[in-house]
Design a protein around this motif. Structure first.
Motif, short mmCIF file in Angstrom:
data_model
loop_
_atom_site.label_atom_id
_atom_site.label_comp_id
_atom_site.label_asym_id
_atom_site.label_seq_id
_atom_site.Cartn_x
_atom_site.Cartn_y
_atom_site.Cartn_z
N GLN A 178 -9.85 -1.13 -11.33
CA GLN A 178 -8.51 -1.70 -11.27
C GLN A 178 -8.62 -3.22 -11.29
N ALA A 179 -7.54 -3.86 -11.68
CA ALA A 179 -7.48 -5.31 -11.58
C ALA A 179 -7.06 -5.71 -10.18
N ALA A 180 -7.70 -6.73 -9.63
CA ALA A 180 -7.26 -7.29 -8.36
C ALA A 180 -6.07 -8.21 -8.63
N THR A 181 -4.99 -8.01 -7.88
CA THR A 181 -3.77 -8.78 -8.13
C THR A 181 -3.47 -9.78 -7.02
N LYS A 182 -4.04 -9.59 -5.83
CA LYS A 182 -3.77 -10.50 -4.72
C LYS A 182 -4.93 -10.45 -3.74
N VAL A 183 -5.23 -11.59 -3.15
CA VAL A 183 -6.22 -11.68 -2.08
C VAL A 183 -5.56 -12.33 -0.88
N ASP A 184 -5.57 -11.64 0.26
CA ASP A 184 -5.06 -12.19 1.51
C ASP A 184 -6.27 -12.56 2.36
N ALA A 185 -6.64 -13.83 2.30
CA ALA A 185 -7.86 -14.27 2.99
C ALA A 185 -7.74 -14.14 4.50
N ILE A 239 -7.49 -7.04 -0.23
CA ILE A 239 -7.31 -7.21 -1.67
C ILE A 239 -6.31 -6.18 -2.14
N ALA A 240 -5.29 -6.62 -2.86
CA ALA A 240 -4.34 -5.69 -3.48
C ALA A 240 -4.77 -5.42 -4.90
N LEU A 241 -4.76 -4.14 -5.30
CA LEU A 241 -5.13 -3.74 -6.65
C LEU A 241 -3.89 -3.38 -7.45
N ALA A 242 -4.05 -3.33 -8.76
CA ALA A 242 -2.91 -3.11 -9.66
C ALA A 242 -2.22 -1.78 -9.42
N ASP A 243 -2.95 -0.78 -8.92
CA ASP A 243 -2.33 0.53 -8.68
C ASP A 243 -1.68 0.65 -7.32
N GLY A 244 -1.59 -0.46 -6.58
CA GLY A 244 -0.96 -0.46 -5.26
C GLY A 244 -1.92 -0.25 -4.12
N THR A 245 -3.17 0.06 -4.42
CA THR A 245 -4.18 0.26 -3.37
C THR A 245 -4.51 -1.08 -2.71
#
Length: 423
Positions: A106-113, A118-124
Motif C-alpha cells: 500500500q502507499a503510505a499517505t500520512k505519518v503521525d510522528a 502510519i496511515a495507508l491508502a486502504d485505511g489501515t
C-alpha cells in the motif's frame, strides 16, 4: 511482614517463601518486539529491511511499498537504447518477505510522528517504534515552466524506470532518420548524476546503428559533471559529430518547454526536438515532506552516523531523499546507507552507541556495448556531513580491453546489488 500473636516466626518465614516461589512460578510478561517500519522498497529500503532482520530476528519489520514489482534504474538506459528488455530490470519482493519481513503493498499517505503511526491508502493504520523513510525522489513539476505530469507523457523524463523508460524508447524508434533528440539536464542535486550522459551515449549508439543522420543535443544546467573527461573521450572515439552539449555558461539551462510543439527554451536560444527527454529538478519523495522530514530545500537533513532525521524524532532517512554531503544519489550508496542505518537502529535498541559508518559506493557508466568506466568511493562522516575519503576512477586513456572488463564488472555489480536487495 508483621508477626501476629497467632503466628510463629517459622510460619512467617514459610509464608514468605511460598509467596516468592509463587512469584517465580508465574511467567514474566514478555516485552513486545520492537516494530520497525520502512517506507519505500527501492535499493535502500529493501537493503535496510533485510539487514534489520539479519541483525535481530526478533524485530517486527514491515516494508511499505505500493508496487508489487520493483523496476531498477541502473541499466535502464540500455532499455531505452534497445540493448536490454525492461523485464531484466524488474524484481519482486518474494524473497524479502521470505526473510520474515511483512510486505504492506500500500502507499503510505500520512505519518503521525507524535503518535508513531502510519496511515495507508486502504485505511489501515500501522504503529511503529522506529520509522525508516526510503522514498527515493519525486519530480518537481512546479520547477520548470510548461512541464507537468501531462507534459511528461509527451516529453518523457524517464527518470523513474518503467512506463517512462518504454515511452522514450518508443519515441526514438518512431523518430525519422535525421531527427534531433534533446536531453534537458537539471542542476544538482539529482539522482545518479552521470546518468544523463550515459543516456546520451547509449541513444547515440542506437542512432548510429539505425538512424545515422540524427543528432543529440544535451542542454545542461551545469558547467561540469562527474567523469566528464571519460564521457567526452568516448563521444569523440565512438560518436564523432553526433553529440553536442551546451553547458550552463554557454546558455544550456532550460527555462521552459512547450509540449505541444516539443520546443525547449534556454537562456540563449530555442530548440525544437523530434524527441525531447526533459529531466526536471527533483526532491525527496512526497512522504518525506508529509512526515515533516524534508526541509526548505525539498531534501531531508540527517545525522550522518545514525541517519536519524534532524527534524522529526524516531525517524531515519536513507537513500536519494537524504542530504548526505559527498555521497552521490545512487543505488549502491542507498543500499550501503540502508545497511548502516539498520546497524545504528539495532545498536540504539540495545542501548549501545552506534559505530561510525564507512560506506562504499560504485557507479558504472556504459557508453556502448562492451565499453564502460566507473567511479568508486569511500564515504565517512566528517563535520556533521559525509565526505568522500577515497575515490578511484577509471583512467581516461585506458585501452579497450579495460573498458570491456569494466563492462563485465558492471553486469556483475548489477547482479550483486539486486541480489542483495531482492534476490
Amino acid at each position: 511482614m508483621a508477626v501476629t500473636r497467632h503466628q510463629t516466626r517459622r510460619d512467617v518465614i514459610r509464608g514468605a517463601a511460598a509467596v516468592a516461589a509463587a512469584a517465580l512460578a508465574r511467567p514474566a510478561l514478555a516485552q513486545a518486539a520492537p516494530r520497525i517500519a520502512v517506507i519505500g522498497g527501492g535499493f535502500g529500503g529493501a537493503a535496510c529491511a533485510r539487514a534489520l532482520r539479519r541483525l535481530d530476528t526478533k524485530l517486527q519489520v514491515t516494508l511499505i511499498e505500493p508496487n508489487r514489482t520493483f523496476t531498477a534504474c541502473p541499466f535502464s538506459n540500455e532499455v531505452i537504447a534497445g540493448l536490454r528488455e525492461l523485464a531484466a530490470q524488474q524484481f519482486t519482493y518474494d524473497k524479502v518477505g521470505a526473510d520474515g519481513i511483512t510486505i504492506a503493498a500500500q502507499a503510505a499517505t500520512k505519518v503521525d510522528a507524535q503518535a508513531r503511526s502510519i496511515a495507508l491508502a486502504d485505511g489501515t493504520t500501522l504503529s511503529y517504534d522506529r520509522l525508516v523513510l526510503a522514498p527515493g525522489i519525486d519530480m518537481r513539476f512546479d520547477a520548470l515552466s510548461g512541464y507537468d505530469e501531462a507534459a511528461a507523457e509527451k516529453m518523457p523524463h524517464a527518470w523513474k524506470a518503467g512506463e517512462q523508460t518504454m515511452l522514450l524508447r518508443k519515441q526514438l524508434e518512431a523518430m525519422d532518420d535525421g531527427g534531433l533528440v534533446v536531453i534537458a539536464v537539471p542542476a544538482a542535486p539529482l539522482r545518479c548524476p552521470p546518468a544523463p550522459y550515459e543516456r546520451a551515449s547509449l541513444i547515440a549508439h542506437y542512432l548510429k546503428a539505425n538512424k545515422p543522420k540524427s543528432k543529440i543535443l544535451v542542454l545542461d544546467a551545469k558547467d561540469n559533471y562527474s567523469q566528464q573527461k571519460l564521457f567526452e573521450k568516448a563521444w569523440t572515439e565512438l560518436y564523432p559529430g553526433m553529440i553536442e552539449r551546451i553547458a550552463l555558461s554557454q546558455g544550456g539551462r532550460v527555462t521552459s518547454v512547450d509540449p505541444a510543439t516539443n520546443e525547449i527554451v534556454t537562456d540563449f536560444g530555442n530548440y525544437t526536438a523530434a524527441v525531447a527527454n526533459v529531466i526536471p529538478p527533483q526532491r525527496a519523495g512526497r512522504i518525506a515532506d508529509i512526515a515533516g522530514a524534508a526541509d526548505h530545500t525539498g531534501w531531508c537533513p540527517i545525522d550522518p552516523v545514525t541517519f536519524a532525521s534532524k527534524l522529526v524524532p524516531n525517524i531515519h532517512v536513507i537513500g536519494d531523499a537524504a542530504i548526505a554531503g559527498g555521497i552521490p544519489k545512487s543505488a549502491s550508496a542507498a543500499a550501503a546507507q540502508g545497511r548502516a542505518c539498520a546497524a545504528a537502529i539495532v545498536s540504539a535498541l540495545a542501548g549501545k552507541a552506534p559505530e561510525t559508518p564507512r560506506l562504499d559506493g560504485a557507479c558504472y557508466n556504459t557508453v556502448a556495448p562492451g565499453y564502460a568506466f566507473s567511479l568508486k568511493g569511500i564515504y565517512q562522516p566528517k563535520e556533521d556531513q559525509y565526505a568522500e575519503t577515497e575515490v578511484t576512477t577509471s583512467p581516461v586513456d585506458a585501452p579497450r580491453e579495460v573498458r570491456q572488463r569494466e563492462a563485465d564488472q558492471a553486469l556483475d555489480w548489477f547482479k550483486r546489488i539486486t541480489g542483495d536487495a531482492f534476490g
